[in-house]
Design a protein around this motif. Structure first.
Motif, mmCIF file in Angstrom:
data_model
loop_
_atom_site.group_PDB
_atom_site.id
_atom_site.type_symbol
_atom_site.label_atom_id
_atom_site.label_comp_id
_atom_site.label_asym_id
_atom_site.label_seq_id
_atom_site.Cartn_x
_atom_site.Cartn_y
_atom_site.Cartn_z
ATOM 1 N N HIS A 228 0.818 -1.204 0.000
ATOM 2 C CA HIS A 228 0.000 0.000 0.000
ATOM 3 C C HIS A 228 0.862 1.269 0.000
ATOM 4 C CE1 HIS A 228 -3.989 -1.714 0.230
ATOM 5 N NE2 HIS A 228 -3.530 -2.611 1.093
ATOM 6 N N LYS A 231 2.568 1.217 -3.924
ATOM 7 C CA LYS A 231 1.660 1.463 -5.055
ATOM 8 C C LYS A 231 1.687 2.913 -5.529
ATOM 9 C CE LYS A 231 -2.470 2.287 -2.192
ATOM 10 N NZ LYS A 231 -3.766 1.721 -1.758
ATOM 11 N N TRP A 232 2.089 3.839 -4.669
ATOM 12 C CA TRP A 232 2.080 5.255 -5.046
ATOM 13 C C TRP A 232 3.188 5.602 -6.025
ATOM 14 C CZ3 TRP A 232 -2.083 7.957 -4.302
ATOM 15 C CH2 TRP A 232 -2.972 7.530 -3.327
ATOM 16 N N TYR A 233 4.127 4.706 -6.229
ATOM 17 C CA TYR A 233 5.151 4.904 -7.261
ATOM 18 C C TYR A 233 4.506 4.997 -8.642
ATOM 19 C CZ TYR A 233 8.752 3.403 -10.616
ATOM 20 O OH TYR A 233 9.581 3.294 -11.692
ATOM 21 N N ARG A 239 1.646 8.313 -14.736
ATOM 22 C CA ARG A 239 0.457 9.119 -14.984
ATOM 23 C C ARG A 239 0.473 9.742 -16.378
ATOM 24 N NH1 ARG A 239 -3.214 10.747 -16.486
ATOM 25 N NH2 ARG A 239 -4.767 12.233 -15.754
ATOM 26 N N THR A 246 -5.013 9.556 -11.472
ATOM 27 C CA THR A 246 -4.300 8.982 -10.327
ATOM 28 C C THR A 246 -5.225 8.085 -9.511
ATOM 29 O OG1 THR A 246 -2.737 10.812 -10.152
ATOM 30 C CG2 THR A 246 -3.140 9.533 -8.149
ATOM 31 N N ILE A 250 -4.790 3.965 -8.827
ATOM 32 C CA ILE A 250 -4.761 3.385 -7.483
ATOM 33 C C ILE A 250 -5.924 2.409 -7.288
ATOM 34 C CG2 ILE A 250 -5.026 3.904 -5.028
ATOM 35 C CD1 ILE A 250 -2.240 4.502 -6.152
#
Length: 273
Positions: A228, A231-233, A239, A246, A250
């Motif tokens: 968790h 995943k923000w990579y 993008r 975004t 996600i």
């Protein structure tokens, strides 16, 4: 050191692939087809083990090749690759130079590279370097000491890769991460070991919902406790390459987390929602 190429292919009706690959060493070839059997061949003085198999999936073929290999150093190879002249000498030199190396990653020459997932600015290895923990590479770059892989019980995850029926890619990244986890020494080395044709992909259809769903499955394997966070990579780095927002990226990665628990493909998971 005995060099052995591990080839994954499919639907070969003869052995002409050996010439197209420009083999200059022993090899194990796994050919997905409609029959099962093993044949020992001689090709330009080299020993070739040719395996016909009714099993499906790229990772299954790679595992089968590895289980039937006996070389000291193995190279992963696809059927759209042409090995460079003198690759056995280059690989021997690399492993003799890098005494602590269990895996050595080489350059490849890309031909017909027209898909957005391959960057024209991809790093070219100019000097030998230790590979950082999170860095992974495609299988066509990779050679390894077979005994170190076997002794550490490392293999390709058969839920991932072309033909798996579940997750279309990332089998080579999972392999690399498992090598890092087992603390094997991975190094880059200058020199080109092969020329690879990159045309229309059998799995990549863009940075779409399915791609990020499969990312969720991949993160579930390699970062089960940190997925968790990791995943923000993806929205940060992908993008601009995707038509998804975004939040959509996600959301589909999260779907991949949930779907992986049940070992469901993107189609299977979305069809059951």
């Amino acid at each position: 050191m005995k060099i052995q190429v591990l080839v994954a292919t499919m639907c070969q009706n003869d052995h002409s692939l050996l010439e197209r690959l420009n083999l200059q060493s022993d090899a194990v070839v796994v050919n997905q087809c409609n029959s099962d059997g093993k044949t020992l061949l001689k090709y330009k003085g080299y020993d070739i083990l040719w395996i016909d198999s009714t099993e499906r999936g790229l990772s299954r073929s790679r595992n089968m090749a590895l289980k039937n290999a006996d070389g000291e150093i193995c190279i992963l190879c696809d059927d759209d690759e042409k090995m460079t002249e003198g690759y056995p000498e280059l690989i021997n030199k690399a492993f003799c130079t890098l005494k602590k190396a269990d895996i050595v990653v080489f350059n490849i020459k890309r031909v017909g590279c027209c898909e957005q997932r391959y960057s024209s600015s991809e790093k070219i290895f100019k000097v030998p370097e230790r590979v950082g923990y999170l860095k992974t590479y495609g299988s066509v770059h990779i050679s390894f000491r077979r005994r170190k892989i076997v002794n550490n019980k490392i293999e390709f995850n058969e839920n991932f890769g072309t033909g798996s029926g579940l997750y279309s890619n990332a089998e080579d990244a999972i392999f690399c991460m498992e090598c890092h986890r087992k603390k094997l020494g991975m190094y880059t080395y200058p020199g080109i070991i092969g020329e690879v044709v990159f045309g229309t992909s059998t799995w990549f259809t863009g940075y779409n919902e399915k791609y990020f769903y499969d990312v969720g499955a991949y993160l579930s394997v390699v970062f089960p406790k940190l997925k968790h966070l990791m995943k923000w990579y993806y929205p940060v780095h992908f993008r601009r390459l995707s038509n998804l927002s975004t939040l959509q990226i996600i959301k589909h990665i999260n779907y991949g987390f949930k779907g992986y628990k049940k070992r469901k493909s993107y189609e299977g998971y979305m069809g059951g929602k």
